[in-house]
Design a protein around this motif. Structure first.
Motif, PDB file in Angstrom:
ATOM      1  N   SER A   5      40.815  39.756  44.305  1.00  0.00           N
ATOM      2  CA  SER A   5      39.685  39.588  43.590  1.00  0.00           C
ATOM      3  C   SER A   5      38.957  40.895  43.617  1.00  0.00           C
ATOM      4  CB  SER A   5      38.927  38.444  43.982  1.00  0.00           C
ATOM      5  OG  SER A   5      37.613  38.503  43.745  1.00  0.00           O
ATOM      6  N   GLU A   6      38.918  41.613  44.551  1.00  0.00           N
ATOM      7  CA  GLU A   6      38.475  42.686  44.713  1.00  0.00           C
ATOM      8  C   GLU A   6      38.895  43.945  44.094  1.00  0.00           C
ATOM      9  OE1 GLU A   6      37.564  43.080  49.125  1.00  0.00           O
ATOM     10  OE2 GLU A   6      35.881  41.855  49.006  1.00  0.00           O
ATOM     11  N   HIS A   7      40.225  44.032  44.048  1.00  0.00           N
ATOM     12  CA  HIS A   7      41.162  45.169  43.637  1.00  0.00           C
ATOM     13  C   HIS A   7      41.214  44.835  41.980  1.00  0.00           C
ATOM     14  CE1 HIS A   7      44.301  48.130  43.545  1.00  0.00           C
ATOM     15  NE2 HIS A   7      44.698  47.306  42.514  1.00  0.00           N
ATOM     16  N   PHE A   8      41.201  43.717  41.433  1.00  0.00           N
ATOM     17  CA  PHE A   8      41.049  43.564  40.130  1.00  0.00           C
ATOM     18  C   PHE A   8      39.879  43.188  39.519  1.00  0.00           C
ATOM     19  CE2 PHE A   8      45.595  42.962  41.414  1.00  0.00           C
ATOM     20  CZ  PHE A   8      46.211  43.855  40.490  1.00  0.00           C
ATOM     21  N   TRP A  23      49.408  39.453  49.259  1.00  0.00           N
ATOM     22  CA  TRP A  23      48.085  39.922  49.240  1.00  0.00           C
ATOM     23  C   TRP A  23      47.290  38.679  49.203  1.00  0.00           C
ATOM     24  CZ3 TRP A  23      46.095  44.183  45.635  1.00  0.00           C
ATOM     25  CH2 TRP A  23      46.873  45.147  45.669  1.00  0.00           C
ATOM     26  N   GLN A  24      45.994  38.876  50.084  1.00  0.00           N
ATOM     27  CA  GLN A  24      45.164  37.624  50.243  1.00  0.00           C
ATOM     28  C   GLN A  24      44.315  37.713  48.858  1.00  0.00           C
ATOM     29  OE1 GLN A  24      44.582  35.709  53.092  1.00  0.00           O
ATOM     30  NE2 GLN A  24      46.425  36.875  53.695  1.00  0.00           N
ATOM     31  N   ILE A  25      43.696  36.572  48.599  1.00  0.00           N
ATOM     32  CA  ILE A  25      43.134  36.076  47.486  1.00  0.00           C
ATOM     33  C   ILE A  25      41.796  37.022  47.244  1.00  0.00           C
ATOM     34  CG2 ILE A  25      41.547  34.411  46.019  1.00  0.00           C
ATOM     35  CD1 ILE A  25      43.753  32.363  46.936  1.00  0.00           C
ATOM     36  N   TYR A  77      37.192  32.811  42.690  1.00  0.00           N
ATOM     37  CA  TYR A  77      37.652  31.475  42.353  1.00  0.00           C
ATOM     38  C   TYR A  77      38.550  31.300  41.122  1.00  0.00           C
ATOM     39  CZ  TYR A  77      34.362  29.597  45.726  1.00  0.00           C
ATOM     40  OH  TYR A  77      33.440  29.514  46.875  1.00  0.00           O
ATOM     41  N   THR A  78      38.515  32.383  40.351  1.00  0.00           N
ATOM     42  CA  THR A  78      39.368  32.518  38.969  1.00  0.00           C
ATOM     43  C   THR A  78      40.748  32.890  39.666  1.00  0.00           C
ATOM     44  OG1 THR A  78      37.759  33.196  37.860  1.00  0.00           O
ATOM     45  CG2 THR A  78      39.771  33.852  36.924  1.00  0.00           C
ATOM     46  N   VAL A  79      40.869  33.856  40.635  1.00  0.00           N
ATOM     47  CA  VAL A  79      42.130  34.150  41.287  1.00  0.00           C
ATOM     48  C   VAL A  79      42.660  32.944  42.040  1.00  0.00           C
ATOM     49  CG1 VAL A  79      43.115  35.658  42.738  1.00  0.00           C
ATOM     50  CG2 VAL A  79      41.515  36.445  41.251  1.00  0.00           C
ATOM     51  N   ARG A  80      42.007  32.290  42.756  1.00  0.00           N
ATOM     52  CA  ARG A  80      42.513  31.225  43.618  1.00  0.00           C
ATOM     53  C   ARG A  80      43.012  30.138  42.575  1.00  0.00           C
ATOM     54  NH1 ARG A  80      38.548  27.298  46.167  1.00  0.00           N
ATOM     55  NH2 ARG A  80      38.494  26.643  43.745  1.00  0.00           N
ATOM     56  N   ASN A  81      42.323  29.828  41.573  1.00  0.00           N
ATOM     57  CA  ASN A  81      42.598  28.856  40.509  1.00  0.00           C
ATOM     58  C   ASN A  81      44.154  29.301  39.992  1.00  0.00           C
ATOM     59  OD1 ASN A  81      40.897  26.811  40.994  1.00  0.00           O
ATOM     60  ND2 ASN A  81      39.515  27.772  39.534  1.00  0.00           N
ATOM     61  N   ARG A 111      45.019  26.780  36.624  1.00  0.00           N
ATOM     62  CA  ARG A 111      44.675  27.410  35.695  1.00  0.00           C
ATOM     63  C   ARG A 111      45.757  28.387  35.300  1.00  0.00           C
ATOM     64  NH1 ARG A 111      41.351  24.347  34.835  1.00  0.00           N
ATOM     65  NH2 ARG A 111      39.311  24.331  35.051  1.00  0.00           N
ATOM     66  N   ARG A 112      46.065  28.409  34.002  1.00  0.00           N
ATOM     67  CA  ARG A 112      47.270  29.140  33.392  1.00  0.00           C
ATOM     68  C   ARG A 112      48.671  28.788  33.886  1.00  0.00           C
ATOM     69  NH1 ARG A 112      46.215  34.354  31.029  1.00  0.00           N
ATOM     70  NH2 ARG A 112      44.145  34.218  30.156  1.00  0.00           N
ATOM     71  N   LYS A 113      49.000  27.544  33.651  1.00  0.00           N
ATOM     72  CA  LYS A 113      50.264  27.104  34.140  1.00  0.00           C
ATOM     73  C   LYS A 113      51.411  27.815  33.679  1.00  0.00           C
ATOM     74  CE  LYS A 113      48.388  22.680  35.491  1.00  0.00           C
ATOM     75  NZ  LYS A 113      48.361  21.191  35.389  1.00  0.00           N
ATOM     76  N   PRO A 114      52.390  28.004  34.214  1.00  0.00           N
ATOM     77  CA  PRO A 114      53.743  28.702  33.537  1.00  0.00           C
ATOM     78  C   PRO A 114      54.304  28.059  32.235  1.00  0.00           C
ATOM     79  CG  PRO A 114      54.198  27.573  35.577  1.00  0.00           C
ATOM     80  CD  PRO A 114      52.898  27.723  35.332  1.00  0.00           C
ATOM     81  N   PRO A 115      54.721  28.831  31.682  1.00  0.00           N
ATOM     82  CA  PRO A 115      55.374  28.403  30.502  1.00  0.00           C
ATOM     83  C   PRO A 115      56.405  27.285  30.621  1.00  0.00           C
ATOM     84  CG  PRO A 115      55.432  30.694  30.316  1.00  0.00           C
ATOM     85  CD  PRO A 115      55.009  30.236  31.540  1.00  0.00           C
TER      86      PRO A 115
END
Length: 66
Positions: free
Chosen positions: A39-42, A33-35, A47-51, A57-61
């Motif tokens: 972004s639009e779907h959710f 999926w494209q960013i 920029y939040t989705v891109r990060n 942002r939200r690095k994996p455990p």
């Protein structure tokens, strides 16, 4: 030097769960999926989705904190 804490769903201002972020990453990395589509779907800012997808942002455990 102070230790930075990871940013995740436990943060008081977090609006989305870790599972939600991982779902978006899956759709981007595996399903292609494209960013903008994500972004639009959710209904999440582009920029939040891109990060999230760039792991800024939200690095994996278990990932080291910068």
């Amino acid at each position: 030097m102070t230790q930075r804490t990871p940013q995740d769903e436990k943060h008081p201002r977090a609006k989305h769960s870790n599972a939600f972020v991982e779902r978006i990453r899956y759709l981007r990395e595996v399903e292609g999926w494209q960013i903008k589509q994500l972004s639009e779907h959710f209904a999440v800012p582009f920029y939040t989705v891109r990060n999230w997808c760039r792991y800024n942002r939200r690095k994996p455990p278990g990932a080291p904190n910068d």
